[in-house]
Design a protein around this motif. Structure first.
Motif, PDB file in Angstrom:
ATOM      1  N   UNK A  74       0.819  -1.203   0.000  1.00  0.00           N
ATOM      2  CA  UNK A  74       0.000   0.000   0.000  1.00  0.00           C
ATOM      3  C   UNK A  74       0.861   1.265   0.000  1.00  0.00           C
ATOM      4  N   UNK A  75       1.953   1.231   0.767  1.00  0.00           N
ATOM      5  CA  UNK A  75       2.841   2.401   0.787  1.00  0.00           C
ATOM      6  C   UNK A  75       3.593   2.541  -0.532  1.00  0.00           C
ATOM      7  N   UNK A  76       3.871   1.403  -1.190  1.00  0.00           N
ATOM      8  CA  UNK A  76       4.561   1.442  -2.480  1.00  0.00           C
ATOM      9  C   UNK A  76       3.706   2.163  -3.512  1.00  0.00           C
ATOM     10  N   UNK A  77       2.406   1.876  -3.511  1.00  0.00           N
ATOM     11  CA  UNK A  77       1.505   2.523  -4.474  1.00  0.00           C
ATOM     12  C   UNK A  77       1.537   4.034  -4.305  1.00  0.00           C
ATOM     13  N   UNK A  78       1.548   4.487  -3.069  1.00  0.00           N
ATOM     14  CA  UNK A  78       1.608   5.923  -2.826  1.00  0.00           C
ATOM     15  C   UNK A  78       2.878   6.545  -3.372  1.00  0.00           C
ATOM     16  N   UNK A  79       3.989   5.841  -3.233  1.00  0.00           N
ATOM     17  CA  UNK A  79       5.275   6.361  -3.734  1.00  0.00           C
ATOM     18  C   UNK A  79       5.292   6.390  -5.262  1.00  0.00           C
ATOM     19  N   UNK A  80       4.691   5.364  -5.887  1.00  0.00           N
ATOM     20  CA  UNK A  80       4.634   5.317  -7.351  1.00  0.00           C
ATOM     21  C   UNK A  80       3.805   6.475  -7.888  1.00  0.00           C
ATOM     22  N   UNK A  81       2.672   6.728  -7.249  1.00  0.00           N
ATOM     23  CA  UNK A  81       1.772   7.793  -7.703  1.00  0.00           C
ATOM     24  C   UNK A  81       2.435   9.159  -7.601  1.00  0.00           C
ATOM     25  N   UNK A  82       3.231   9.372  -6.588  1.00  0.00           N
ATOM     26  CA  UNK A  82       3.828  10.691  -6.333  1.00  0.00           C
ATOM     27  C   UNK A  82       5.166  10.902  -7.026  1.00  0.00           C
ATOM     28  N   UNK A  83       5.729   9.884  -7.635  1.00  0.00           N
ATOM     29  CA  UNK A  83       7.061  10.009  -8.247  1.00  0.00           C
ATOM     30  C   UNK A  83       7.002  10.739  -9.582  1.00  0.00           C
ATOM     31  N   UNK A  84       8.044  11.532  -9.852  1.00  0.00           N
ATOM     32  CA  UNK A  84       8.201  12.163 -11.162  1.00  0.00           C
ATOM     33  C   UNK A  84       9.006  11.277 -12.106  1.00  0.00           C
ATOM     34  N   UNK A  85       9.920  10.508 -11.522  1.00  0.00           N
ATOM     35  CA  UNK A  85      10.734   9.562 -12.297  1.00  0.00           C
ATOM     36  C   UNK A  85      10.814   8.258 -11.528  1.00  0.00           C
ATOM     37  N   UNK A  86      10.514   7.156 -12.210  1.00  0.00           N
ATOM     38  CA  UNK A  86      10.637   5.830 -11.609  1.00  0.00           C
ATOM     39  C   UNK A  86      11.689   5.044 -12.378  1.00  0.00           C
ATOM     40  N   UNK A  87      12.695   4.595 -11.669  1.00  0.00           N
ATOM     41  CA  UNK A  87      13.750   3.763 -12.261  1.00  0.00           C
ATOM     42  C   UNK A  87      13.514   2.331 -11.793  1.00  0.00           C
ATOM     43  N   UNK A  88      13.202   1.460 -12.755  1.00  0.00           N
ATOM     44  CA  UNK A  88      12.968   0.048 -12.472  1.00  0.00           C
ATOM     45  C   UNK A  88      14.287  -0.698 -12.670  1.00  0.00           C
ATOM     46  N   UNK A  89      14.853  -1.176 -11.593  1.00  0.00           N
ATOM     47  CA  UNK A  89      16.151  -1.863 -11.651  1.00  0.00           C
ATOM     48  C   UNK A  89      15.959  -3.343 -11.320  1.00  0.00           C
ATOM     49  N   UNK A  90      16.408  -4.213 -12.223  1.00  0.00           N
ATOM     50  CA  UNK A  90      16.198  -5.649 -12.016  1.00  0.00           C
ATOM     51  C   UNK A  90      17.095  -6.462 -12.948  1.00  0.00           C
ATOM     52  N   UNK A  91      17.440  -7.672 -12.555  1.00  0.00           N
ATOM     53  CA  UNK A  91      18.154  -8.577 -13.464  1.00  0.00           C
ATOM     54  C   UNK A  91      17.148  -9.372 -14.293  1.00  0.00           C
ATOM     55  N   UNK A  92      17.611  -9.955 -15.370  1.00  0.00           N
ATOM     56  CA  UNK A  92      16.758 -10.820 -16.186  1.00  0.00           C
ATOM     57  C   UNK A  92      16.760 -12.223 -15.585  1.00  0.00           C
ATOM     58  N   UNK A  93      15.591 -12.699 -15.164  1.00  0.00           N
ATOM     59  CA  UNK A  93      15.465 -14.051 -14.619  1.00  0.00           C
ATOM     60  C   UNK A  93      14.553 -14.860 -15.529  1.00  0.00           C
ATOM     61  N   UNK A  94      15.125 -15.827 -16.150  1.00  0.00           N
ATOM     62  CA  UNK A  94      14.371 -16.715 -17.051  1.00  0.00           C
ATOM     63  C   UNK A  94      13.558 -15.903 -18.053  1.00  0.00           C
ATOM     64  N   UNK A  95      14.217 -14.936 -18.644  1.00  0.00           N
ATOM     65  CA  UNK A  95      13.680 -14.100 -19.722  1.00  0.00           C
ATOM     66  C   UNK A  95      12.549 -13.167 -19.286  1.00  0.00           C
ATOM     67  N   UNK A  96      12.480 -12.875 -17.981  1.00  0.00           N
ATOM     68  CA  UNK A  96      11.529 -11.868 -17.517  1.00  0.00           C
ATOM     69  C   UNK A  96      12.024 -11.317 -16.193  1.00  0.00           C
TER      70      UNK A  96
END
Length: 582
Positions: A74-96
């Motif tokens: 629930x707190x994550x959703x609030x941060x996503x809504x209020x962000x001007x820039x979102x950087x999605x950082x992740x490794x590729x695991x089994x092609x996703x």
């Protein structure tokens, strides 16, 4: 400016992708921070409580916009809504994306309205409008994978993000060879890539990432052949037997992979790594077709490095300066020392072969007894000037000794003219203290020669002053010759290299003594009338000294590198799979 960094790696702060993401944000923040205040928040999903979506749709029909699962989402959703820039950082695991990130993505369902809507971007056959206005939020996807290239390996990732972010509504930085970012031995190469990622962040802050930077981002860290060989060796499992390999053999194989076969000069070399602290020895055959590790020491080594494994490992990881360690006797080298002098040529080609166009050194190159000067060639230059040239210092002296000896008055005027022209002739080079002192000394001697008409006396004084300059330089930070040649040995880093410093102190002292002696014998021979002999000796001796210098600067470092063989490991019994050669 509110920036939200979503770290979707199960490795948390040890994530390789996170290194790229932080470099990007660093560049972005540096640029945006000039005009706006930056608020950065990082979410490490691996340390948060975010369960999977239950598919109950309570967030649509029972408690609109609120999930029935009570955890961190629930707190994550609030941060996503209020962000001007979102950087999605992740490794590729089994092609996703990894599971922890997929859970978070699934749990974004409360952000959507339940009512069906048509897509307007031509992607997909249906949609749900967002409950919140996030149309101005910018998104960047940053990810590393384990393949040699990211090309064509992220299809399912981009298809998924196209659905919930909208096609062309995000920017991607996908990098292959991701596991290399935690290998200390390769940090200089990976750091070079991270600097490009930072430049991408700066460009993104201005509006867009340039085509030039995008090309560099897509280029592999190492050529396919080299990367796959390094990756195979890193598992530490023998292809032949399937058994576990010792750490020192894994390390040696990875070092061998960095061999640049383009540097092959028609001469096969056998580099023997004698790890004296653990009693093992391996040979690396360096030939025109590449490198090969020999575990039974069946070849005759051309260059042998006797070193504790922990020392060489520390050097390759950048924790210790290789040339400094050699000078201190922490390891020694026997055989053909030219391999060490040209270490970057033979083991620095991985970057040269990379289409990224990098000029930085790999971590393994730090092991060499001599540092290549390309990385620091212009590190001290200002205003685009070239490195200092010894000709700047020599031209006035040579003119003085020839012109004033022939005609003290006219020769003096010629010499003064040359002194005036040198700053123009050599203007593309930086001047150092020895250039300035030489110009001043020669100009003064020329004036005295012209006034007194005694050219012989003042040219003789010139020999003395020139010799004293060399001798005096032996008591300051850098001997005179080192001031000019250090750029071929790592620039300022050369002063940490005892072999380089000792060699240059000896040469500076030798040249200084030679010219002081030249002044003495010139005075004596003139007094007894042997002018012709002076001409022959004073021209021949510097030539022979130059030949000696060329020989000495190769022989002396190799002599020092042999040390006292205190790390040779003599007397140890060879093991069945890795035999030491004495």
């Amino acid at each position: 400016m509110r920036i939200l960094l979503i770290n979707g790696s199960p490795k948390g702060v040890r994530s390789n992708s996170l290194k790229l993401a932080k470099s990007f944000i660093d560049g972005f923040s540096t640029e945006i921070g000039k005009t706006e205040k930056i608020e950065l928040e990082e979410l490490t999903l691996a340390s948060m409580q975010i369960g999977p979506c239950k598919g109950c749709f309570a967030c649509w029909k029972s408690t609109p916009g609120i999930c029935c699962v009570k955890d961190d989402m629930q707190s994550v959703i609030g941060k996503i809504v209020n962000a001007n820039l979102i950087v999605w950082s992740f490794p590729l695991y089994y092609f996703n994306v990894p599971g922890v990130l997929k859970n978070m993505i699934d749990r974004q369902l409360p952000m959507a309205l339940p009512f069906m809507s048509e897509r307007t971007d031509g992607f997909g056959n249906g949609s749900h409008d967002s409950r919140y206005d996030t149309s101005k939020t910018r998104h960047v996807l940053i990810s590393t994978c384990g393949f040699w290239t990211a090309e064509s390996n992220y299809d399912s990732v981009t298809r998924m993000f196209d659905h919930f972010l909208g096609k062309n509504n995000y920017t991607t930085i996908f990098c292959g060879q991701g596991e290399l970012f935690h290998v200390k031995e390769l940090s200089e190469r990976t750091n070079d890539y991270l600097s490009v990622v930072k430049q991408a962040g700066e460009g993104f802050a201005k509006g867009t990432i340039s085509d030039e930077i995008r090309t560099l981002l897509k280029a592999p860290l190492y050529p396919k052949e080299k990367f796959e060989a390094m990756a195979d060796a890193s598992w530490g499992v023998s292809k032949e037997t399937g058994g576990k390999e010792p750490e020192d053999l894994i390390f040696t194989k990875q070092m061998a992979v960095l061999y640049n076969k383009a540097a092959y000069d028609g001469k096969d070399r056998v580099l023997e790594m004698n790890y004296t602290d653990i009693g093992t020895s391996y040979q690396i055959l360096l030939g025109k077709d590449g490198s090969k590790v020999i575990t039974d020491s069946s070849l005759t080594s051309t260059t042998k490095i006797n070193t504790p494994f922990k020392v060489w490992r520390a050097i390759s990881q950048g924790e210790m300066e290789g040339s400094e360690a050699l000078g201190k006797g922490l390891y020694n080298v026997t055989g053909d020392f030219s391999l060490m002098m040209n270490w970057n040529k033979f083991f620095g080609g991985a970057q040269a072969e990379s289409s990224a166009g990098s000029t930085s050194k790999s971590g393994a190159e730090n092991s060499a007894g001599n540092e290549n000067g390309k990385a620091g060639l212009n590190s001290n230059n200002t205003k685009g000037l070239k490195n200092p040239s010894m000709m700047t210092m020599l031209i006035p002296w040579i003119t003085l000794w020839i012109a004033c000896a022939i005609n003290p008055k006219t020769g003096a005027l010629i010499t003064l003219g040359v002194c005036a022209l040198v700053p123009l002739i050599m203007g593309k080079h930086r001047f150092v203290i020895w250039d300035t002192l030489s110009l001043a000394a020669v100009a003064g001697l020329s004036v005295a020669s012209n006034i007194t008409g005694n050219g012989a006396f003042f040219t003789n004084i010139g020999y003395l002053i020139f010799g004293l300059l060399w001798i005096v330089s032996c008591i300051v930070k850098e001997p005179l010759c080192a001031t000019y040649v250090k750029y071929s040995y790592g620039s300022e880093a050369a002063f940490k290299n005892p072999l380089f410093m000792k060699t240059n102190y000896v040469l500076a002292a030798a040249w200084g003594i030679l010219y002081v002696m030249t002044a003495i014998w010139t005075w004596f021979l003139r007094k007894i009338g042997f002018e012709t002999l002076i001409l022959i000796i004073n021209n021949a001796v510097p030539v022979f000294m130059g030949i000696f210098t060329g020989w000495f600067q190769k022989w002396y470092p190799a002599y020092l590198a042999r040390g006292k063989n205190k790390h040779s490991g003599q007397g140890k019994k060879p093991s069945s799979d890795s035999q030491e050669r004495q």
